[in-house]
Design an enzyme around this catalytic site. Sequence first.
Site, mmCIF file in Angstrom:
data_model
loop_
_atom_site.group_PDB
_atom_site.id
_atom_site.type_symbol
_atom_site.label_atom_id
_atom_site.label_comp_id
_atom_site.label_asym_id
_atom_site.label_seq_id
_atom_site.Cartn_x
_atom_site.Cartn_y
_atom_site.Cartn_z
ATOM 1 N N LYS A 35 13.324 -69.174 -29.630
ATOM 2 C CA LYS A 35 12.991 -70.594 -29.525
ATOM 3 C C LYS A 35 13.113 -71.298 -30.869
ATOM 4 O O LYS A 35 12.288 -72.118 -31.243
ATOM 5 C CB LYS A 35 11.584 -70.757 -28.952
ATOM 6 N N CYS A 36 14.172 -70.974 -31.593
ATOM 7 C CA CYS A 36 14.410 -71.481 -32.936
ATOM 8 C C CYS A 36 15.638 -72.386 -32.915
ATOM 9 O O CYS A 36 16.524 -72.228 -32.080
ATOM 10 C CB CYS A 36 14.640 -70.278 -33.866
ATOM 11 N N GLY A 37 15.710 -73.313 -33.840
ATOM 12 C CA GLY A 37 16.897 -74.147 -33.955
ATOM 13 C C GLY A 37 18.152 -73.346 -34.251
ATOM 14 O O GLY A 37 19.268 -73.787 -33.963
ATOM 15 N N PHE A 38 17.982 -72.147 -34.807
ATOM 16 C CA PHE A 38 19.121 -71.286 -35.119
ATOM 17 C C PHE A 38 19.444 -70.298 -33.990
ATOM 18 O O PHE A 38 20.376 -69.501 -34.111
ATOM 19 C CB PHE A 38 18.867 -70.505 -36.413
ATOM 20 N N THR A 39 18.687 -70.342 -32.899
ATOM 21 C CA THR A 39 18.889 -69.402 -31.792
ATOM 22 C C THR A 39 20.337 -69.359 -31.296
ATOM 23 O O THR A 39 20.822 -68.279 -30.955
ATOM 24 C CB THR A 39 17.910 -69.707 -30.638
#
Length: 159
Positions: A35-39
Amino acid sequence: MSDLYDLAVRTADGGDTTLAEYRGKVLLVVNVASKCGFTPQYAGLEALHRKFGSQGFAVLGFPCNQFGGQEPGDAAEIATFCSLTYDVSFSMFAKVDVNGAEAAPLFRALKKAAPGVLGSEAVKWNFTKFLVGRDGSVTRFAPTTKPEDMEGAVAVAMG
């Protein structure tokens, strides 16, 4: 760094093992989160795995919930997400801490071998990448470095 392969790691199903099966391979060790912007980098990591895997390269994913609670799931939820969303086929391990007193021994060793900006050892965020050469050399890449931008570095490490 020669003992990297002897360090204890926990498998996604909770078993204890080492990285001995990866000895002699080029590794890309990454602290990942769902659930990360980098996912979306999961797609690039999988592409690297598929491109170089047959040549002695392995991506190793270690879920981490230390940054903004961005990996809240259990092992089964993480595996399902990775499989269904990004068709991940590279090795995933149990959730780890990468910083602090409970940091996994693998990440302690990697951070010491390849400090970050201004010599800081702390991992700053999810999707920090450690490229481990066959010779044990370690290079750190920032979370903002996209896996597709690492192809050249992986190719060089592959020899």
